[in-house]
Design an enzyme around this catalytic site. Sequence first.
Site, PDB file in Angstrom:
ATOM      1  N   GLN A   1       0.846  -1.195   0.000  1.00  8.36           N
ATOM      2  CA  GLN A   1       0.000   0.000   0.000  1.00  8.36           C
ATOM      3  C   GLN A   1       0.879   1.243   0.000  1.00  8.36           C
ATOM      4  O   GLN A   1       1.808   1.360   0.800  1.00  8.36           O
ATOM      5  CB  GLN A   1      -0.877  -0.011   1.255  1.00  8.36           C
ATOM      6  CG  GLN A   1      -1.306   1.336   1.789  1.00  8.36           C
ATOM      7  CD  GLN A   1      -2.374   1.979   0.946  1.00  8.36           C
ATOM      8  OE1 GLN A   1      -3.166   1.289   0.318  1.00  8.36           O
ATOM      9  NE2 GLN A   1      -2.403   3.297   0.911  1.00  8.36           N
ATOM     10  N   THR A   2       0.588   2.201  -0.907  1.00  7.56           N
ATOM     11  CA  THR A   2       1.360   3.440  -0.857  1.00  7.56           C
ATOM     12  C   THR A   2       0.519   4.639  -1.263  1.00  7.56           C
ATOM     13  O   THR A   2      -0.287   4.577  -2.181  1.00  7.56           O
ATOM     14  CB  THR A   2       2.618   3.365  -1.743  1.00  7.56           C
ATOM     15  OG1 THR A   2       3.361   4.565  -1.612  1.00  7.56           O
ATOM     16  CG2 THR A   2       2.273   3.122  -3.207  1.00  7.56           C
ATOM     17  N   ARG A   3       0.728   5.728  -0.515  1.00  3.93           N
ATOM     18  CA  ARG A   3       0.184   7.036  -0.886  1.00  3.93           C
ATOM     19  C   ARG A   3       1.342   7.995  -1.150  1.00  3.93           C
ATOM     20  O   ARG A   3       1.126   9.182  -1.350  1.00  3.93           O
ATOM     21  CB  ARG A   3      -0.718   7.582   0.218  1.00  3.93           C
ATOM     22  CG  ARG A   3      -0.009   7.969   1.513  1.00  3.93           C
ATOM     23  CD  ARG A   3      -0.996   8.543   2.500  1.00  3.93           C
ATOM     24  NE  ARG A   3      -0.382   9.203   3.623  1.00  3.93           N
ATOM     25  CZ  ARG A   3      -0.236   8.675   4.834  1.00  3.93           C
ATOM     26  NH1 ARG A   3      -0.639   7.426   5.047  1.00  3.93           N
ATOM     27  NH2 ARG A   3       0.309   9.364   5.810  1.00  3.93           N
TER      28      ARG A   3
ATOM     29  N   HIS B   1      10.516   5.427  -1.749  1.00  2.00           N
ATOM     30  CA  HIS B   1      11.934   5.675  -1.512  1.00  2.00           C
ATOM     31  C   HIS B   1      12.618   4.356  -1.171  1.00  2.00           C
ATOM     32  O   HIS B   1      12.024   3.274  -1.311  1.00  2.00           O
ATOM     33  CB  HIS B   1      12.130   6.747  -0.435  1.00  2.00           C
ATOM     34  CG  HIS B   1      11.292   6.568   0.791  1.00  2.00           C
ATOM     35  ND1 HIS B   1      11.453   5.500   1.638  1.00  2.00           N
ATOM     36  CD2 HIS B   1      10.279   7.314   1.305  1.00  2.00           C
ATOM     37  CE1 HIS B   1      10.600   5.608   2.638  1.00  2.00           C
ATOM     38  NE2 HIS B   1       9.867   6.691   2.462  1.00  2.00           N
TER      39      HIS B   1
ATOM     40  N   HIS C   1      10.797   1.843   1.131  1.00  2.00           N
ATOM     41  CA  HIS C   1       9.671   1.171   0.482  1.00  2.00           C
ATOM     42  C   HIS C   1      10.169   0.085  -0.466  1.00  2.00           C
ATOM     43  O   HIS C   1       9.597  -1.008  -0.532  1.00  2.00           O
ATOM     44  CB  HIS C   1       8.824   2.175  -0.301  1.00  2.00           C
ATOM     45  CG  HIS C   1       8.201   3.225   0.541  1.00  2.00           C
ATOM     46  ND1 HIS C   1       8.074   4.536   0.121  1.00  2.00           N
ATOM     47  CD2 HIS C   1       7.662   3.191   1.786  1.00  2.00           C
ATOM     48  CE1 HIS C   1       7.481   5.246   1.062  1.00  2.00           C
ATOM     49  NE2 HIS C   1       7.224   4.455   2.080  1.00  2.00           N
TER      50      HIS C   1
ATOM     51  N   GLY D   1       4.092  -1.893   7.485  1.00  2.00           N
ATOM     52  CA  GLY D   1       5.308  -1.353   8.068  1.00  2.00           C
ATOM     53  C   GLY D   1       5.014  -0.406   9.211  1.00  2.00           C
ATOM     54  O   GLY D   1       4.006  -0.540   9.911  1.00  2.00           O
ATOM     55  N   ARG D   2       5.871   0.576   9.365  1.00  2.00           N
ATOM     56  CA  ARG D   2       5.739   1.553  10.446  1.00  2.00           C
ATOM     57  C   ARG D   2       4.603   2.531  10.153  1.00  2.00           C
ATOM     58  O   ARG D   2       4.486   3.062   9.068  1.00  2.00           O
ATOM     59  CB  ARG D   2       7.067   2.315  10.578  1.00  2.00           C
ATOM     60  CG  ARG D   2       7.040   3.473  11.552  1.00  2.00           C
ATOM     61  CD  ARG D   2       8.311   4.293  11.451  1.00  2.00           C
ATOM     62  NE  ARG D   2       8.537   4.799  10.103  1.00  2.00           N
ATOM     63  CZ  ARG D   2       7.966   5.899   9.608  1.00  2.00           C
ATOM     64  NH1 ARG D   2       7.123   6.599  10.339  1.00  2.00           N
ATOM     65  NH2 ARG D   2       8.231   6.286   8.382  1.00  2.00           N
ATOM     66  N   ASP D   3       3.747   2.762  11.146  1.00  2.00           N
ATOM     67  CA  ASP D   3       2.700   3.789  11.095  1.00  2.00           C
ATOM     68  C   ASP D   3       1.837   3.667   9.843  1.00  2.00           C
ATOM     69  O   ASP D   3       1.586   4.645   9.149  1.00  2.00           O
ATOM     70  CB  ASP D   3       3.333   5.181  11.176  1.00  2.00           C
ATOM     71  CG  ASP D   3       2.310   6.251  11.558  1.00  2.00           C
ATOM     72  OD1 ASP D   3       1.348   5.922  12.263  1.00  2.00           O
ATOM     73  OD2 ASP D   3       2.499   7.415  11.150  1.00  2.00           O
ATOM     74  N   HIS D   4       1.386   2.465   9.556  1.00  2.00           N
ATOM     75  CA  HIS D   4       0.576   2.208   8.364  1.00  2.00           C
ATOM     76  C   HIS D   4      -0.699   3.054   8.393  1.00  2.00           C
ATOM     77  O   HIS D   4      -1.463   3.020   9.355  1.00  2.00           O
ATOM     78  CB  HIS D   4       0.216   0.724   8.305  1.00  2.00           C
ATOM     79  CG  HIS D   4      -0.465   0.308   7.045  1.00  2.00           C
ATOM     80  ND1 HIS D   4       0.175  -0.382   6.038  1.00  2.00           N
ATOM     81  CD2 HIS D   4      -1.726   0.498   6.601  1.00  2.00           C
ATOM     82  CE1 HIS D   4      -0.668  -0.616   5.054  1.00  2.00           C
ATOM     83  NE2 HIS D   4      -1.839  -0.084   5.369  1.00  2.00           N
ATOM     84  N   ALA D   5      -0.911   3.839   7.332  1.00  2.00           N
ATOM     85  CA  ALA D   5      -2.106   4.687   7.174  1.00  2.00           C
ATOM     86  C   ALA D   5      -2.277   5.706   8.290  1.00  2.00           C
ATOM     87  O   ALA D   5      -3.369   6.206   8.531  1.00  2.00           O
ATOM     88  CB  ALA D   5      -3.379   3.833   7.051  1.00  2.00           C
TER      89      ALA D   5
END
Length: 403
Positions: A198-200, A204, A207, A292-296
């Site tokens: 998932q990416t917004r 980098h 990711h 991962g860290r702090d998803h959404a």
Amino acid sequence: MPGLVSPHGGGRLKPLMLDGDALAAERTRARALPQRRVTSREKGDLVMLGIGGFTPLDGFMTHADWQGVCDGYRMANGLFWPIPITLSADRAVADGIKTGAEVALADPDDGSVLATMRVTEKYAIDKAHECMSVFRTTDAEHPGVKMVMEQGEVNLAGPVKVVSDGGFNALYGDLFMTPAQTRAAFEKLGWSKVAAFQTRNPMHRSHEYLAKVAIETCDGVLIHSLLGNLKPGDIPADVRAKAIGVLIERYFRQDTVIHAGYPLDMRYAGPREALLHALFRQNYGCSHLIVGRDHAGVGSYYGPFDAHRIFDEMPKGALETQPLKIDWTFWCYQCGGMASARTCPHDDADRLLVSGTKLRKWLSEGSAVPAEFSRPEVLEVLRAYYAGLEEKVEVKLVGHSVR
């Protein structure tokens, strides 16, 4: 060869988009119906209903569904669902719609008809209760809370017939893929174990590392970009798509990754949104979701690994799609490469911790970006975008992005 995971609910995909003669007839009929312009968030939800991304829903949720989802992650029929999918209206508009009547739902921007809906119920909700349940806060500075508090006073429930993809296909072409299309692509490649990333944000080095870790254990990865609206200051979808495209072309084997987009707006609901991301990725055919860290997340409303823990708290068997939980990732100068907090023994002083917010801040200020942070081809795309902005974007480091 094992097959792909089943759509959510255990049945077949349930796209609500009409086609052929039925589509033409419904569009004609919609012209005679009273119209209500939906919000951007509701448009994204409608398109997801249309393409089968929200299988097995048949429309917008009832009050019993809303209550059950808020309080227990389940709709009235017992189906697991983590975030209410609702349609709101101002009270005056709602008062003019009789229960059992039909309305046409129109695009918030150009007024074109997206769907028709039979209104089976009208109900008011406790917005603060929804916010505390879904976002864990009622702070008006939270973008998801702001969205809920500004919606109409009355929710309208009922089944929908979708007649438009909202222009996503015209705007994004092959990037915009339906669940049926991603499933067909996975099967053509012989994939059954598929991880969704998932990416917004543009991808980098961190990711890239997450995706490649998943490729090592799965048949392939679906890099799944959000195409709907974001909070101010985030990088728009077309720029992200171009940056991700060049990264895939230069740094991934072409038979290990598919890049696609989906039409939702971000809710920034942290852990609850991670569950929603897993749910609709199951409909897209993905067996795993990279978490991962702090998803959404946004700001400091959630702990960095709250989205990991929520998968352990949800009812057993609620989803087939499972999380791939990955710790903090970063470049370690002592290790000489990308690493995570689970694998690297060194201190923070040896680490270049990566966040999309930090990258946006450097780019908006025209600052140098370490080569260990982002690939040069990606930076070239992003620098061109920031150079073309008429107004300077101020990006503040808050929450976990400060680290």
